[in-house]
Design an enzyme around this catalytic site. Structure first.
Site, mmCIF file in Angstrom:
data_model
loop_
_atom_site.group_PDB
_atom_site.id
_atom_site.type_symbol
_atom_site.label_atom_id
_atom_site.label_comp_id
_atom_site.label_asym_id
_atom_site.label_seq_id
_atom_site.Cartn_x
_atom_site.Cartn_y
_atom_site.Cartn_z
ATOM 1 C CB SER A 189 31.841 26.754 23.527
ATOM 2 O OG SER A 189 30.474 26.627 23.853
ATOM 3 C CD GLU B 230 28.167 24.110 15.831
ATOM 4 O OE1 GLU B 230 27.729 23.840 16.971
ATOM 5 O OE2 GLU B 230 27.553 23.857 14.783
ATOM 6 C CB THR C 298 30.082 21.188 11.752
ATOM 7 O OG1 THR C 298 30.737 21.808 10.642
ATOM 8 C CG2 THR C 298 29.415 22.233 12.624
ATOM 9 C CB ALA D 36 25.414 14.426 6.816
ATOM 10 C CG HIS E 292 30.155 18.928 15.702
ATOM 11 N ND1 HIS E 292 29.023 19.657 15.387
ATOM 12 C CD2 HIS E 292 30.848 19.689 16.578
ATOM 13 C CE1 HIS E 292 29.042 20.814 16.045
ATOM 14 N NE2 HIS E 292 30.145 20.855 16.770
ATOM 15 C CG ASP F 224 19.906 15.086 9.632
ATOM 16 O OD1 ASP F 224 19.005 14.754 10.422
ATOM 17 O OD2 ASP F 224 20.557 16.140 9.722
ATOM 18 C CB ALA G 91 23.080 10.584 19.207
ATOM 19 C CE LYS H 186 20.734 13.198 22.326
ATOM 20 N NZ LYS H 186 20.671 13.761 20.951
ATOM 21 C CD GLN I 93 20.113 23.266 15.278
ATOM 22 O OE1 GLN I 93 20.853 24.236 15.189
ATOM 23 N NE2 GLN I 93 20.369 22.112 14.701
ATOM 24 C CG PHE J 239 20.914 26.087 8.592
ATOM 25 C CD1 PHE J 239 21.169 24.738 8.383
ATOM 26 C CD2 PHE J 239 21.797 27.010 8.061
ATOM 27 C CE1 PHE J 239 22.279 24.313 7.657
ATOM 28 C CE2 PHE J 239 22.917 26.597 7.333
ATOM 29 C CZ PHE J 239 23.160 25.247 7.134
ATOM 30 C CG HIS K 247 27.831 26.077 21.533
ATOM 31 N ND1 HIS K 247 29.136 25.631 21.594
ATOM 32 C CD2 HIS K 247 27.375 25.703 20.305
ATOM 33 C CE1 HIS K 247 29.448 25.005 20.473
ATOM 34 N NE2 HIS K 247 28.405 25.042 19.671
#
Ligand code: FAD
Length: 288
Positions: free
Chosen positions: A15, A17, A48, A51, A77, A109, A127, A167, A177, A217, A267
């Site tokens: 996959s 992103e 993505t 936020a 997302h 965030d 989440a 979760k 991440q 990041f 990913h």
């Protein structure tokens, strides 16, 4: 269209992103990358979400377009901090009506400067609360985020892993991440297994084609940026071809080690470009 959880049950997945570009030029480049990457037969792509909803329509429109036009599913997302329940239900219902079957459910965030977010921030903090809402709103496969090196807001390792295991148990699969040491991923999977959680978690791999932003990041996400990689990249500052070669070499090695360690797929953080992904995928076998 396809539920990604079904694809994962069949074998290794691939996959990519992407992020929604804000300019026409960026959008053109992204569509060129999507076209190029189609030849690699991805299992899915994800897009993505800014936020607090800053790319709400861009993410929605891009996901629906890719899902309808391409041979693979697109997964949006979605972050919940800063949104009201009603806003999220409306967006999820739109996705359901458009035939989207997969959602990456995230907390997001709080604003870094402490300013108030839009919407009623009191509605959602984690989440796991969004997973419940996604399940109530439609028959979606639900993905969640995982942090091999712990989430930066976690007070300690045990608490982080307990919340992550809870979760993941509610979700269908996880995506990590980016990280650079395969041992961190393996340790996380082992710790989850000790807590009775065996939900598949796809490792997120970042080819470092832009060292400055990758380091920024990494610092934000609590990911260690290896000194050796830093030194190699610094030695070729300004030479984009050499940086690309190093990025591809390091990410390819990481993918090979991850697959050896039993990862359920790869990913790739493709950063809306295709070259690194194509070169990495030329070296790894995902058909096993
Ligand atoms: P959570 O799972 O809610 O965890 C956040 C923190 O809360 C953790 O420390 C956790 O241990 C703790 N926690 C969880 N549940 C509880 C509880 N019940 N009680 C107390 N503490 C708890 N951000 C974006 O804005 N847009 C994106 O598109 C985006 N995509 C991402 C994709 C991936 C694959 C990943 C890994 C991250 C992405 N992020 C994105 C970043 C993510 O939104 C942030 O890292 C955010 O801080 C945490 O999100 P989460 O879903 O992991 O949160």
């Amino acid at each position: 269209m396809t539920r990604i959880s079904d694809t994962l049950a069949e074998g290794l997945t691939l996959s990519f992103e992407f992020f929604p570009p804000k300019t026409d030029e960026g959008l053109k480049n992204l569509h060129a990358a999507l076209h190029e990457l189609e030849a690699l037969d991805p299992s899915f792509v994800s897009v993505t979400y800014g936020a607090g909803g800053t790319t709400r329509d861009l993410t929605h429109d891009l996901v629906v377009q890719i899902d309808q036009e391409r041979a693979y599913p697109a997964m949006p997302h979605l972050t919940c901090i800063g949104h009201t329940r009603a806003e999220l239900v409306e967006l999820l219902e739109d996705y359901r009506a458009a035939g989207i079957q997969n959602i990456l459910a995230l907390a997001g965030d709080p604003p870094a400067d402490g300013s108030p977010t839009t919407g009623d921030t009191g509605d959602f903090s984690y989440a796991s609360q969004l997973i419940q809402l996604v399940r109530e709103t439609g028959d979606f496969a639900v993905a969640v985020a995982a942090f091999p090196e712990l989430h930066p807001r976690s007070p300690d390792r045990a608490t982080d892993r307990r919340h992550l295991a809870d979760k993941l148990t509610m979700a269908d699969f996880g995506i990590t991440q980016f990280f650079f040491d395969v041992a961190d991923y393996v340790r996380m999977i082992d710790e989850l297994a000790e807590l009775g959680c065996d939900t598949p978690v796809l490792p997120g791999v970042l080819p470092v084609i832009n060292p400055a932003s990758a380091k920024r990041f990494a610092a934000m996400n609590g990911a260690r940026f290896p000194d050796e990689l830093d030194a190699r990249l610094a030695a070729c500052e300004g030479d984009d071809d050499r940086i690309m070669d190093i990025a591809v070499e390091v990410a390819t090695q990481q993918c090979l080690e991850l697959l050896d360690a039993g990862a359920p797929g790869i990913h790739l953080y493709a950063l809306n470009r295709s070259e690194a992904a194509k070169r990495i995928l030329a070296e790894i076998d995902l058909t096993a």
